[in-house]
Design an enzyme around this catalytic site. Structure first.
Site, PDB file in Angstrom:
ATOM      1  N   ASP A  95      26.515  47.218  -5.716  1.00  0.00           N
ATOM      2  CA  ASP A  95      24.935  47.400  -5.576  1.00  0.00           C
ATOM      3  C   ASP A  95      24.197  47.863  -4.303  1.00  0.00           C
ATOM      4  O   ASP A  95      23.565  48.650  -3.871  1.00  0.00           O
ATOM      5  CB  ASP A  95      25.194  45.572  -4.885  1.00  0.00           C
ATOM      6  CG  ASP A  95      26.546  45.140  -4.163  1.00  0.00           C
ATOM      7  OD1 ASP A  95      27.347  46.035  -3.917  1.00  0.00           O
ATOM      8  OD2 ASP A  95      25.910  44.990  -3.104  1.00  0.00           O
ATOM      9  N   ASP A 135      44.273  51.098   0.690  1.00  0.00           N
ATOM     10  CA  ASP A 135      45.335  51.255  -0.285  1.00  0.00           C
ATOM     11  C   ASP A 135      46.848  51.752   0.444  1.00  0.00           C
ATOM     12  O   ASP A 135      47.359  51.412  -0.906  1.00  0.00           O
ATOM     13  CB  ASP A 135      44.714  52.932  -0.318  1.00  0.00           C
ATOM     14  CG  ASP A 135      43.946  52.710  -1.342  1.00  0.00           C
ATOM     15  OD1 ASP A 135      43.253  53.939  -0.894  1.00  0.00           O
ATOM     16  OD2 ASP A 135      43.488  51.733  -1.583  1.00  0.00           O
ATOM     17  N   ARG A 174      34.305  44.796  -8.177  1.00  0.00           N
ATOM     18  CA  ARG A 174      33.894  46.119  -7.519  1.00  0.00           C
ATOM     19  C   ARG A 174      32.177  46.353  -8.322  1.00  0.00           C
ATOM     20  O   ARG A 174      32.445  47.336  -9.220  1.00  0.00           O
ATOM     21  CB  ARG A 174      34.491  47.059  -7.996  1.00  0.00           C
ATOM     22  CG  ARG A 174      36.005  46.536  -7.742  1.00  0.00           C
ATOM     23  CD  ARG A 174      36.779  47.723  -8.156  1.00  0.00           C
ATOM     24  NE  ARG A 174      36.862  49.197  -7.015  1.00  0.00           N
ATOM     25  CZ  ARG A 174      38.223  50.455  -7.287  1.00  0.00           C
ATOM     26  NH1 ARG A 174      38.876  50.317  -8.253  1.00  0.00           N
ATOM     27  NH2 ARG A 174      37.619  50.914  -6.491  1.00  0.00           N
ATOM     28  N   CYS A 204      40.541  51.480 -10.215  1.00  0.00           N
ATOM     29  CA  CYS A 204      41.826  49.980 -10.560  1.00  0.00           C
ATOM     30  C   CYS A 204      41.053  49.007 -11.142  1.00  0.00           C
ATOM     31  O   CYS A 204      40.159  48.382 -10.573  1.00  0.00           O
ATOM     32  CB  CYS A 204      42.562  50.527  -9.741  1.00  0.00           C
ATOM     33  SG  CYS A 204      43.672  51.707  -9.420  1.00  0.00           S
TER      34      CYS A 204
HETATM   35  C1  EPZ Z   1      36.802  54.220  -2.310  1.00  0.00           C
HETATM   36  O1  EPZ Z   1      36.898  53.424  -3.076  1.00  0.00           O
HETATM   37  C2  EPZ Z   1      39.151  54.745  -2.987  1.00  0.00           C
HETATM   38  N1  EPZ Z   1      38.298  55.013  -3.600  1.00  0.00           N
HETATM   39  C3  EPZ Z   1      39.758  53.627  -3.236  1.00  0.00           C
HETATM   40  O2  EPZ Z   1      40.492  54.032  -3.756  1.00  0.00           O
HETATM   41  C4  EPZ Z   1      39.687  52.661  -1.887  1.00  0.00           C
HETATM   42  O3  EPZ Z   1      40.609  51.301  -1.779  1.00  0.00           O
HETATM   43  C5  EPZ Z   1      38.466  52.010  -0.809  1.00  0.00           C
HETATM   44  O4  EPZ Z   1      37.935  53.327  -0.875  1.00  0.00           O
HETATM   45  C6  EPZ Z   1      38.914  51.710   0.054  1.00  0.00           C
HETATM   46  O5  EPZ Z   1      38.992  52.736   0.736  1.00  0.00           O
HETATM   47  C7  EPZ Z   1      38.215  56.569  -3.803  1.00  0.00           C
HETATM   48  O6  EPZ Z   1      37.739  57.214  -2.669  1.00  0.00           O
HETATM   49  C8  EPZ Z   1      37.601  57.038  -5.201  1.00  0.00           C
HETATM   50  P1  EPZ Z   1      34.634  50.658  -0.991  1.00  0.00           P
HETATM   51  P2  EPZ Z   1      35.336  52.479  -3.419  1.00  0.00           P
HETATM   52  O7  EPZ Z   1      33.772  51.026  -2.150  1.00  0.00           O
HETATM   53  O8  EPZ Z   1      34.307  53.219  -2.706  1.00  0.00           O
HETATM   54  C9  EPZ Z   1      32.482  46.081  -1.790  1.00  0.00           C
HETATM   55  C10 EPZ Z   1      42.680  54.085  -4.493  1.00  0.00           C
HETATM   56  O9  EPZ Z   1      44.039  53.690  -4.879  1.00  0.00           O
HETATM   57  N2  EPZ Z   1      31.389  46.933  -2.262  1.00  0.00           N
HETATM   58  O10 EPZ Z   1      35.015  51.242   0.149  1.00  0.00           O
HETATM   59  O11 EPZ Z   1      35.229  51.745  -4.854  1.00  0.00           O
HETATM   60  C11 EPZ Z   1      33.973  46.435  -3.297  1.00  0.00           C
HETATM   61  O12 EPZ Z   1      33.594  46.300  -3.852  1.00  0.00           O
HETATM   62  C12 EPZ Z   1      41.921  54.162  -4.665  1.00  0.00           C
HETATM   63  O13 EPZ Z   1      42.768  55.649  -4.270  1.00  0.00           O
HETATM   64  C13 EPZ Z   1      30.466  46.365  -2.991  1.00  0.00           C
HETATM   65  O14 EPZ Z   1      30.438  45.126  -2.200  1.00  0.00           O
HETATM   66  O15 EPZ Z   1      35.623  51.565  -2.243  1.00  0.00           O
HETATM   67  C14 EPZ Z   1      34.919  46.358  -2.028  1.00  0.00           C
HETATM   68  O16 EPZ Z   1      35.372  45.198  -1.409  1.00  0.00           O
HETATM   69  C15 EPZ Z   1      41.427  52.333  -4.830  1.00  0.00           C
HETATM   70  N3  EPZ Z   1      29.500  46.855  -3.769  1.00  0.00           N
HETATM   71  C16 EPZ Z   1      34.491  46.811  -0.713  1.00  0.00           C
HETATM   72  O17 EPZ Z   1      33.210  46.883  -1.020  1.00  0.00           O
HETATM   73  C17 EPZ Z   1      29.039  48.002  -3.540  1.00  0.00           C
HETATM   74  O18 EPZ Z   1      28.349  48.946  -3.747  1.00  0.00           O
HETATM   75  C18 EPZ Z   1      35.037  48.411  -0.489  1.00  0.00           C
HETATM   76  O19 EPZ Z   1      34.614  49.347  -1.185  1.00  0.00           O
HETATM   77  C19 EPZ Z   1      30.425  49.105  -3.225  1.00  0.00           C
HETATM   78  C20 EPZ Z   1      31.354  47.906  -2.896  1.00  0.00           C
END
Ligand code: EPZ
Length: 417
Positions: free
Chosen positions: A124, A305, A121, A116
């Site tokens: 790193d 979410d 996203r 999405c």
């Molecule tokens: C998981 O995504 C979920 N997806 C997302 O659900 C959910 O919104 C999110 O966690 C937060 O709870 C799955 O589990 C498949 P994050 P993820 O890494 O792992 C930043 C849905 O609708 N970040 O916790 O991608 C990132 O940009 C989806 O089911 C970095 O900067 O989320 C964001 O601002 C949407 N660098 C924050 O951390 C990184 O290397 C949280 O992202 C990784 C993340």
């Protein structure tokens, strides 16, 4: 492309079981290749993201098939450690094969994941976690090449409780020699489901659900059986839809402890919620009050979410509700589409203010992303008259038979592919 036809204004009533969790099964599908084994999964939702993961497993040389809600994977034969861009781009979770292929093959070639559009996203933290375990990671154009002659246990400090980075680190650490401690880990319930699966696979792992997860070795099992936990976001979708339309709906097979924040706001808005160990029942007259401020954050704070879902439920709530989005830097694309129903929403950087309106009118809208699309469904159910939602495939990525489930609860809804 899917076209949703919804005739709003109908109360939702009845009981239903909630689908298996998309965000629990996707990391487990990646983890199924950590060791050469056979995996049987139950309660797997029929979703396009699951299909995408099974296609990646087959691309790597595994047997991977789904029959209704059962999935069988045989990862004893892996013939490749490369995932083409066309497969990586279908979803965010493709990045979780990084840790799994490094653990199994010591090398992986992939490109950046899709998913999405919720702002930038980056991955790193995923890459830093792999490097902490001794892998080299090189980015050549859009290709990412990770190599590790052997993975060595280490302390991985996550600067933010990233769900995906926590999961990638857990999976890769299974193959590391010595102990790994992941600090600053995400605490989502889906992380605990992954730990339960990896323990069944033979991992010595503790701490999932807290900010410190320890992995201290692995002795591979031949066969793993696991039942996927219920999808708390899909459950929240049905609760918010019932709150918005008015009704009386009981969700079965859910763990009410995963909904404290949402329950708090729905009760504050005027809904009655009766919870037992394995069910949640919501009763609403559809006349809701605004709830002040809703601020998203890492679990157990209010889940990002659920932000679009609760917003859609409160579009007619008397008063003003402020939504502060702290997790993603651009997760208000759905507000413009909600305004087409007559909603009164203003957005200013990470804050969306919603003023309750007396009524919503059916409209033609687009699904902006997975949970934004679900928000359109909720708003259309609460609107007067007919609505059409044009969906390029977002909703089916995360919802299993959402139209059938809502129709069984009394909604006038039809989805054509
Ligand atoms: C998981 O995504 C979920 N997806 C997302 O659900 C959910 O919104 C999110 O966690 C937060 O709870 C799955 O589990 C498949 P994050 P993820 O890494 O792992 C930043 C849905 O609708 N970040 O916790 O991608 C990132 O940009 C989806 O089911 C970095 O900067 O989320 C964001 O601002 C949407 N660098 C924050 O951390 C990184 O290397 C949280 O992202 C990784 C993340």
């Amino acid at each position: 492309m899917a076209i949703w036809h919804i005739n709003g204004g109908k109360r939702l009533e009845g009981a239903c079981f909630v689908q298996g969790s998309k965000n629990a099964v996707l990391p487990i599908l990646a983890a199924s290749i950590v060791c050469p084994t056979e995996t049987d999964l139950l309660n797997v939702p029929q979703l396009s993201d699951v299909e995408a993961s099974l296609a990646i497993l087959r691309q790597l040389g595994c047997t991977a098939q789904q029959q209704d809600n059962d999935v069988y994977i045989d990862s004893r034969t892996i013939t490749s450690n490369e995932i083409p861009q066309s497969m990586m781009e279908r979803m965010r979770s493709s990045v979780l094969f990084m840790g799994a292929l490094l653990a199994r093959c010591g090398e992986v070639r992939m490109t950046a994941p899709g998913g999405c559009k919720l702002g930038v996203r980056p991955i790193d933290m995923h890459i830093d976690a792999m490097r902490a375990l001794g892998a080299s990671v090189e980015e050549r154009g859009c290709e990412i090449i990770c190599k590790a002659d052997k993975l060595v246990g280490n302390r991985i400090r996550l600067p933010y409780p990233s769900v995906g980075a926590t999961e990638n680190a857990m999976i890769a650490a299974c193959a590391a020699q010595g102990e790994t401690v992941i600090s600053g880990a995400a605490k989502e319930p889906e992380i605990e489901d992954l730990q339960e699966y990896l323990r069944k696979a033979g991992a010595y792992m503790n701490g999932a659900g807290t900010s410190a997860i320890t992995v201290s070795g692995f002795s591979a099992e031949q066969h793993i059986g696991h039942r996927i936990m219920p999808d708390r976001i899909a459950a929240a979708t049905l609760l918010c839809a019932t709150a918005a339309t008015g009704g009386d709906v009981e969700l079965r097979g859910v763990d009410f402890r995963q909904f404290y924040r949402l329950q708090h706001f729905l009760k504050q808005s005027g809904c009655d919620i009766i919870s037992s160990k394995r069910s949640l029942r919501l009763v609403s007259d559809g006349k809701l009050s605004a709830v002040g401020r809703v601020s998203t954050g890492p679990y157990p704070e209010f889940p990002t979410d659920m932000q679009p879902l609760l917003m859609a439920a409160l579009l007619k709530a008397s008063g003003r509700t402020e939504f502060i989005e702290n997790v993603f830097d651009s997760r208000f694309a759905h507000t413009k589409e909600l305004a087409r129903f007559g909603a009164d929403i203003s957005v200013e950087r990470r804050k969306a203010s919603v003023w309750g309106v007396r009524s919503l009118s059916g409209s033609v809208v687009s699904a902006t992303d997975l949970r934004g699309g679900a928000a359109m469904v909720i708003a259309a159910l609460a609107a007067e008259g007919g609505s059409i939602i044009v969906d390029s495939g977002h909703i089916r990525r995360g919802y299993e038979f959402l139209d059938h489930r809502l129709r069984a609860l009394g909604a006038d809804i039809f989805m054509e592919l």
